[in-house]
Design an enzyme around this catalytic site. Sequence first.
Site, mmCIF file in Angstrom:
data_model
loop_
_atom_site.group_PDB
_atom_site.id
_atom_site.type_symbol
_atom_site.label_atom_id
_atom_site.label_comp_id
_atom_site.label_asym_id
_atom_site.label_seq_id
_atom_site.Cartn_x
_atom_site.Cartn_y
_atom_site.Cartn_z
ATOM 1 N N PRO A 2 28.667 22.984 -43.083
ATOM 2 C CA PRO A 2 29.804 23.356 -43.922
ATOM 3 C C PRO A 2 31.117 23.211 -43.154
ATOM 4 C CG PRO A 2 28.047 24.965 -44.107
ATOM 5 C CD PRO A 2 27.669 24.050 -42.978
ATOM 6 N N GLU A 3 32.041 22.454 -43.713
ATOM 7 C CA GLU A 3 33.344 22.253 -43.100
ATOM 8 C C GLU A 3 34.399 22.979 -43.926
ATOM 9 O OE1 GLU A 3 33.971 20.898 -40.289
ATOM 10 O OE2 GLU A 3 32.237 19.660 -39.790
ATOM 11 N N ARG A 110 18.784 28.083 -40.068
ATOM 12 C CA ARG A 110 18.891 27.788 -38.634
ATOM 13 C C ARG A 110 19.514 28.940 -37.837
ATOM 14 N NH1 ARG A 110 20.826 21.659 -37.687
ATOM 15 N NH2 ARG A 110 20.015 22.183 -35.635
#
Length: 271
Positions: A2-3, A110
């Site tokens: 996600p940016e 993660r």
Amino acid sequence: MPELPEVETTRRGLAPHLEGHIVRSAVVRQRSLRWPVDPDFERHIAGARILRLERRAKYLLVHTDRGCAIWHLGMSGSLRLVRPDAEVRKHDHIDWILDSGWHLRYHDPRRFGALLWTTGDPEAHDLLSHLGPEPLSEEFNGEYLFTASRGRRQSVKTFVMDGRIVVGVGNIYASEALFLAGIRPDRPAGGISRARYLRLADAIKQVLASAIEQGGTTLRDFVGGDGQPGYFAQRLNVYGRTGQPCRKCGRPVRDQVLGQRSTFFCGSCQR
């Protein structure tokens, strides 16, 4: 990962359903994220009223009347609103139980994301205090980039991806903005002219604004949905198109590694 545009899409999707509501309680199923969740977090957040959601770089700031929660989605994290009877999946690590009856649920396979708590100014937090300006703000422009780049030998691509210079210009967005500005990504940052930086700053704003708009129109279901923002999926000019014809000149798109990241460019259109 996600940016900035994806985090901004998340903020816009969740804000109408969170702002003004009270967090009745919280459930932390997994404390071992990128940084451990404060053992007193549940006590801090219980009863807090959510005042507003903001974004700083790739961080989501949830301001409450007791303090501020700083979320980072890491490599694979997402936030969504679910009903109380929604099945808890393997990587659903945190729930906020709201007075509306919904649960704000954090999912992160993660575990590279984080949830931090501060009662001080979040901008002074160690994770945020060193960050550069927001790329869509008035503070960020070509003149700023030109001044900051003087004397720098690093490539212009790694320069604009440095969060201390400007936040949120991820790998896709840097490659696409440099293509729009006609600048080779491996040029030394300190050797690029003021005029070219003016074009680059405008291109960065254009690419990011387009990505945010894309995310906002392709996915609005943060309530009961999967909580995944709409990634920048509009037609890309160079990113991931090695060997394919440039959309401007028709010559093959090239790639190289800069700063340990794959970089895509047109050797003809970018100088």
